[in-house]
Structures are given as structure tokens and as C-alpha cells.
Design a protein around this motif. Sequence first.
Motif, PDB file in Angstrom:
ATOM      1  N   UNK A  90      47.011 -20.812 -30.539  1.00 58.28           N
ATOM      2  CA  UNK A  90      47.204 -21.351 -29.184  1.00 58.28           C
ATOM      3  C   UNK A  90      47.662 -20.268 -28.204  1.00 58.28           C
ATOM      4  N   UNK A  91      46.976 -19.134 -28.203  1.00 56.47           N
ATOM      5  CA  UNK A  91      47.260 -18.078 -27.234  1.00 56.47           C
ATOM      6  C   UNK A  91      48.243 -17.020 -27.712  1.00 56.47           C
ATOM      7  N   UNK A  92      48.871 -17.216 -28.855  1.00 54.78           N
ATOM      8  CA  UNK A  92      49.790 -16.217 -29.399  1.00 54.78           C
ATOM      9  C   UNK A  92      49.123 -15.589 -30.620  1.00 54.78           C
ATOM     10  N   UNK A  93      48.985 -14.258 -30.600  1.00 55.91           N
ATOM     11  CA  UNK A  93      48.355 -13.562 -31.720  1.00 55.91           C
ATOM     12  C   UNK A  93      49.393 -13.074 -32.714  1.00 55.91           C
ATOM     13  N   UNK A  94      49.271 -13.492 -33.959  1.00 50.93           N
ATOM     14  CA  UNK A  94      50.194 -13.081 -35.013  1.00 50.93           C
ATOM     15  C   UNK A  94      49.520 -12.050 -35.909  1.00 50.93           C
ATOM     16  N   UNK A 110      53.751 -21.446 -42.039  1.00 60.55           N
ATOM     17  CA  UNK A 110      52.305 -21.599 -42.082  1.00 60.55           C
ATOM     18  C   UNK A 110      51.725 -21.305 -40.701  1.00 60.55           C
ATOM     19  N   UNK A 111      50.584 -20.651 -40.698  1.00 58.86           N
ATOM     20  CA  UNK A 111      49.860 -20.400 -39.453  1.00 58.86           C
ATOM     21  C   UNK A 111      48.474 -21.015 -39.558  1.00 58.86           C
ATOM     22  N   UNK A 112      48.075 -21.723 -38.513  1.00 57.30           N
ATOM     23  CA  UNK A 112      46.723 -22.246 -38.426  1.00 57.30           C
ATOM     24  C   UNK A 112      46.194 -21.877 -37.048  1.00 57.30           C
ATOM     25  N   UNK A 113      45.056 -21.226 -37.047  1.00 55.39           N
ATOM     26  CA  UNK A 113      44.496 -20.797 -35.774  1.00 55.39           C
ATOM     27  C   UNK A 113      43.128 -20.165 -35.970  1.00 55.39           C
ATOM     28  N   UNK A 114      42.776 -19.279 -35.041  1.00 60.69           N
ATOM     29  CA  UNK A 114      41.487 -18.614 -35.070  1.00 60.69           C
ATOM     30  C   UNK A 114      41.672 -17.179 -35.534  1.00 60.69           C
TER      31      UNK A 114
END
Length: 191
Positions: free
Chosen positions: A22-26, A4-8
Motif C-alpha cells: 500500500x505505497x510503502x516499500x519493504x 507478515x507482509x502481503x503486497x506487490x
Amino acid sequence: MIGKLTGTLLEKNPPEVLVDCHGVGYEVQVPMSTFYNLPAVGQAVSLLTQFIVREDAQLLYGFGSAEERAAFRELIKISGVGPRTALSILSGMGVQDLAQAITLQESGRLVKVPGIGKKTAERLLLELKGKLGGEMGSAGAQPASGAQGDILQALLALGYSDKEAAAALKALPQDVAVSDGIKLALKTLAK
């Protein structure tokens, strides 16, 4: 590995999105059904994922629901269906539509998806029968019980179309026995 990924959400370029965690782009590839439900760029997003490692690439696929991810996992288990084809199938039809097509054995609906030919559609129907339809919740014309499923199969075997058989099933009581249900359905279809 990555579930799971949660971010912007940073970028949206179909079928790929870029999610900053948190600063890592997936970079995540998503089916169009998920893509259309994504928030605006700059908003928070949460995706269930499937991480696939190949000899030449490491790919991350994202899904808006657990049903989509489960369907994707079932699809990629089939010989000749890779992640790209599975993504195409889920982009071309929703999970409920796919489950209904499998339950009713409608290869015509699968052939409409780009990249799916008649043989592939028939293999999908054969290998996913009983796996995807039952797990994915109740589709519109999906039989509610084993008796109704048997009645549906009997009507299809007698040469009635999927639509005719599904319409006849809707007219039957839910708790009808198989033999009585077939008789009642045939009377309904004879009208």
C-alpha cells in the motif's frame, strides 16, 4: 513487530526483495529456497517475516513457509550464529534437509554450507538436537518413534555410518522394541 507482509513484488535482487505494501516499500532479505519460489515481479506476494533490530540497523527477513521462519528463529538463538549465517544455512539446504542432518547428527552436510566450519556445525548439531528435527515434520530418514530413534543412536554408537543405520531402520517393523530392533538391525547389517 512485523510478522507478515502481503503486497506487490517490485524487485528481486538475491537475497533481497522489495515488497510494496500500500505505497510503502519493504526491503526483505530471503533465503534462496524462498527466493526461487517467488512469483514474477509485479505479482502479489505474501511473506512471513522476522524483524531484527540491531544497534546499527533494522532488518526484515522473509520466508515462504512457517517452517522456514521457525528454523531461522531457532538458528539465531545459537551463540555465534547471526541472521546472515542463518539465512546462509537455509539457502544452502532446505528445512527438511537441515532437520534430517540434525536428527542423524551429520556435521558433514552442514560444513558444505558456505560460512559454516566444523566447530560451528558441531555446535549447531548439539544445540538444535531435539529442537529442530522433531518440530520440522518428518524428514526422509528421521525416525518415526522414540524406539527407532534409540535404535538409530545405538547403531551410530557401534560405529555404523548414518546411511547404513538409516537403511537398517527402514527394514525394521515400525512397532519393534528397542532390544529386538537392535538385534534385527545388526543381522541386516551383517549380510
